[in-house]
Design an enzyme around this catalytic site. Sequence first.
Site, PDB file in Angstrom:
ATOM      1  N   VAL A 321      -4.631  25.328 -16.215  1.00  0.00           N
ATOM      2  CA  VAL A 321      -3.573  24.388 -15.845  1.00  0.00           C
ATOM      3  C   VAL A 321      -3.116  24.642 -14.414  1.00  0.00           C
ATOM      4  O   VAL A 321      -2.894  23.716 -13.622  1.00  0.00           O
ATOM      5  CB  VAL A 321      -2.391  24.498 -16.835  1.00  0.00           C
ATOM      6  CG1 VAL A 321      -1.183  23.723 -16.314  1.00  0.00           C
ATOM      7  CG2 VAL A 321      -2.795  23.987 -18.203  1.00  0.00           C
ATOM      8  N   ALA A 322      -2.999  25.932 -14.072  1.00  0.00           N
ATOM      9  CA  ALA A 322      -2.565  26.269 -12.713  1.00  0.00           C
ATOM     10  C   ALA A 322      -3.591  25.859 -11.666  1.00  0.00           C
ATOM     11  O   ALA A 322      -3.250  25.646 -10.494  1.00  0.00           O
ATOM     12  CB  ALA A 322      -2.296  27.771 -12.616  1.00  0.00           C
ATOM     13  N   ASP A 368     -13.367 -14.240  11.436  1.00  0.00           N
ATOM     14  CA  ASP A 368     -13.309 -15.667  11.719  1.00  0.00           C
ATOM     15  C   ASP A 368     -13.127 -15.853  13.226  1.00  0.00           C
ATOM     16  O   ASP A 368     -12.586 -14.961  13.897  1.00  0.00           O
ATOM     17  CB  ASP A 368     -12.149 -16.284  10.942  1.00  0.00           C
ATOM     18  CG  ASP A 368     -12.052 -17.781  11.140  1.00  0.00           C
ATOM     19  OD1 ASP A 368     -13.107 -18.427  11.192  1.00  0.00           O
ATOM     20  OD2 ASP A 368     -10.925 -18.294  11.243  1.00  0.00           O
ATOM     21  N   ASP A 659      -7.575 -16.587   8.984  1.00  0.00           N
ATOM     22  CA  ASP A 659      -6.224 -17.151   8.964  1.00  0.00           C
ATOM     23  C   ASP A 659      -6.159 -18.466   8.204  1.00  0.00           C
ATOM     24  O   ASP A 659      -5.080 -18.970   7.929  1.00  0.00           O
ATOM     25  CB  ASP A 659      -5.711 -17.372  10.393  1.00  0.00           C
ATOM     26  CG  ASP A 659      -6.550 -18.415  11.139  1.00  0.00           C
ATOM     27  OD1 ASP A 659      -7.708 -18.630  10.752  1.00  0.00           O
ATOM     28  OD2 ASP A 659      -6.023 -19.014  12.093  1.00  0.00           O
ATOM     29  N   ASP A 663     -10.856 -19.101   4.369  1.00  0.00           N
ATOM     30  CA  ASP A 663     -11.164 -17.674   4.412  1.00  0.00           C
ATOM     31  C   ASP A 663     -10.725 -16.922   3.158  1.00  0.00           C
ATOM     32  O   ASP A 663     -11.083 -15.756   2.987  1.00  0.00           O
ATOM     33  CB  ASP A 663     -10.480 -17.018   5.624  1.00  0.00           C
ATOM     34  CG  ASP A 663     -10.934 -17.606   6.940  1.00  0.00           C
ATOM     35  OD1 ASP A 663     -12.137 -17.863   7.077  1.00  0.00           O
ATOM     36  OD2 ASP A 663     -10.085 -17.831   7.814  1.00  0.00           O
ATOM     37  N   ASN A 753       4.691  28.592  -5.662  1.00  0.00           N
ATOM     38  CA  ASN A 753       4.251  27.221  -5.977  1.00  0.00           C
ATOM     39  C   ASN A 753       5.169  26.194  -5.342  1.00  0.00           C
ATOM     40  O   ASN A 753       4.714  25.180  -4.803  1.00  0.00           O
ATOM     41  CB  ASN A 753       4.213  27.018  -7.494  1.00  0.00           C
ATOM     42  CG  ASN A 753       2.985  27.634  -8.128  1.00  0.00           C
ATOM     43  OD1 ASN A 753       1.971  27.787  -7.461  1.00  0.00           O
ATOM     44  ND2 ASN A 753       3.074  28.009  -9.383  1.00  0.00           N
TER      45      ASN A 753
END
Length: 946
Positions: A321-322, A368, A659, A663, A753
């Site tokens: 877990v650690a 575009d 734009d 598109d 930690n």
Amino acid sequence: MTKEGISLLAASPSSSSEGSSVVKEEGGVGGMWVSGREAGGLPWEEVARLLTTDPSSGLPSREVLTRRQIAGYNEFSESPDDPLWKKFLGQFKEPLILLLLASSLVSLVMGQLDDAVVIMLAIVIVATVAFIQELRTDRALEELKKQVPVTCMCQRDGNLREYQARELVPGDIVHLSIGDRVPADMRLVHAVDLTIDESSFTGETEPAPKMSSTITTNSYGSSASSCATSVGNMAYMGTFVRTGRGRGVVTSTGERSQFGELYRMMQEEETPRTPLQRNMDALAKKLSVFSFCFIAVVFVMGIYQGIPIQKIFNIAVSLAVAAIPEGLPIVVTMTLCLGIRRMAQRSALVKGLHTVETLGCVTSVCSDKTGTLTKNEMTVTCAVTSEGDECQITGVGYSSDGQVVFQSGYSDLANEALTKLLESGAVCNNAQIVGGNLLGQPTEGAILAAAIKHGIYNPQDKYQRLEEIPFKSETKYMSVKVKNKKTGEVEWVMKGTVEAVIQKCTHYHQNVAVLPLSREKQQQICAISSEWGRHGLRVLAMARGTSLSEMNYLGIVGIMDPPREAVRASITTLQSTGIRVKMVTGDAQETACAIAKAVGLQVRAGTVFSGEQVDGMDERLLTRLVQEATVFFRVSPRHKLRIVKALQQCDEIVGMTGDGVNDVVALKRSNIGIAMGTMGSAVSKEAADMILNDDNFTTILSAIEEGKCIYHNISNFVQFQVSTSLVALSLIALSTLFGLPSPLNPMQILLINVIMDGPPALTLGMEPIDDDVKLQPPRDTKKDLITRQLVRNCIISATVIICGTLWVFRSEMSDGMVTMRDTTMTFACFVMFDMFNAMSCRSHSKSIMELGLTSNWYLFLALTATMGCLLAVVYLPFLQWIFQTEGIHISDWIYLLCLTSTVLIVSELRKFLDRRWEARRSGEPIRSFWSNGKKASGKPSWMDAV
């Protein structure tokens, strides 16, 4: 649109491309919809009959209500927003978060409450930060959507008045005038000088002329679904009226319109998962496998040592877990949020957290042309007078910014000839520029802007217009008869195509003299016009005279929609880093190639393809050719989608800019959809992942640099986190398995930690953008977050820290008993090792001196705060009682400083050897290891001087 309307649309027979496009509804409503394709091929009287409407008086109000119950409102159906609680819970779906949740649950079951609380706190922080960022983005998008409600002039019950566009139904009669946005698809009944800007659909810069007469089907193509096809007697939702006026009957509304067809295509496409998300998913799987393997190894070793099974199982699960870095999601989330914030300061709105990092992976940018690479504002860029004087006109668009530059030098004669040329173009003109905004035809606006740049203001005020002959496609010229208000002189002023104007001219000016316009002179003018045309310019000629049959030729001007400023430099920079840039436009080949060359794209055989050619390619051929292609012209939304998919088949990460309405489908499908904030349509902003508020293509370059920097910082943090976790696990595992006393007590481990997964780790994600990182090619998305190089670096750093920490612990524990001094020295040693390790993890290859000790002020402050916390734990009495520490002498600190700095020294040596090896392999000269990057400016660093 109402649910009832949507269901009727879905069930209607016209949803098929086969058969009649007119929908007949039961209950006496009559014809409800007519497709644009069929309406264009029918007389408008027949369309009105099918829709049971009267073009002279419109629909009765009662009939409107009946039709709205069936057709719904003239809008698009949007899925309702999820409630806030559901959006918050949605942050917990990532695999790494689920893995942390599982580890927290295991810790809770095993009675390790402190671990469970720390992990859950990390998860809540990640979810909350991501949730808040999502809400901020949603609010920004809502602000973009807040526009003045669209209204239109609609005739009902015989009365013409203003209505909300969303209230329109098929059969309504709508009137159009200059400046209107078309509210729905319409079959034109009446059109006078009507031109409509359809660039958002077709990519064509020039407005399309409209008429009310019937058009045969084969005159506008065979593709019913191609929204890039303009039908001359149809007006489409979302387009813009440039000139003239008209009237039409609404044929389709909402999702039945051409606009709606693109909207449905967009909804059918799914946005691909980002590379960073895939990397994090892979990391979560690897951590899961590592945890199970670690449990098995420790379990076997414990049994071999004779440790009871229950105890060794508890130890193995706790260590597994650690091993899961609960700080990683926090740092990733905070780093991405900071990236979004920095991008907002650069005029870019990023809608998703992972979008910023994905920009650093982009290998192809499909752009575009109209409104993206160019400004979508026609501009006079060059002119040649009848005297033969050539000039260039700078500036873009309809503003007064710019000047006239004569190619052969300024002279009074050349200036007078150009003044007469531009003044004539401004007088024979119906456009207006108000506050930088154009009212009228773009070409006429371009001539007005050129006149203003030359110092000609309001020339129309000098003349009284007596008569006008409007431009027609048959004659190809416009002329006005004017009277000079001062002299009373009456003359004709003309502008039009070169061929049309020359036919009306008999003379031209040369050195003040008026000379006959010979055939040789005409050929010379036509040659210049043809040359300009090959470069994508639209050429217009001007003339003046007392009779339309005996005009004096004045000169020609070249007009185009030029590239935006700095676009060429941005494209060059992108190409130098290995990113391919492609133009995808609906415009003609000549214009597309001219702009492509102007912005620095390579245009040669085998790199330019039309939409028709794309249609003729199978998937394998398109995939083979698309990577080397640079220009695609005359393409429809369907073509753009195929191009994006073909690039993705080649494992390309595709950024698509646009734009217009045409598109949106490609924007949605691409890995990064980029819309324009000012000129972009609402639907393109909705489909995009990022919105450029300033419509500046160069912002994409900044965004890509930001994405590279973000991944670089995340990688640095992962190296720091993995090496720290490896040290902690190894210390505890070795001491437990070999029966040694623990070098750290539980409270000290918890504090480590909190401290080391806290400020120092977070601030590694705030490292400034490195110039070398900017120039790196896009990262390989197939490579995992944890690479061989990163594992090697972690092992080297962890080995130094483990050996140093165990050395301090064993040397202090000389009597075999663990005292508070022993754990205090070990605790201080571990924390200081991690502080130096954090400094070394700022870069995989650059020296700390090259980066600068204080260039990342956030890390500098975090390390200072960490050191202050360590001193408080060692010397403050109440903290000594909690953490079981005692004060140590100044000589101990000096000893620890010398010992713990070895991890930084070893890391610096490793970077130097890596750089030396890379230089030898590539054959490049070895750059000074201590260079701080100022050599380029000619100022050597102080380390270089040493």
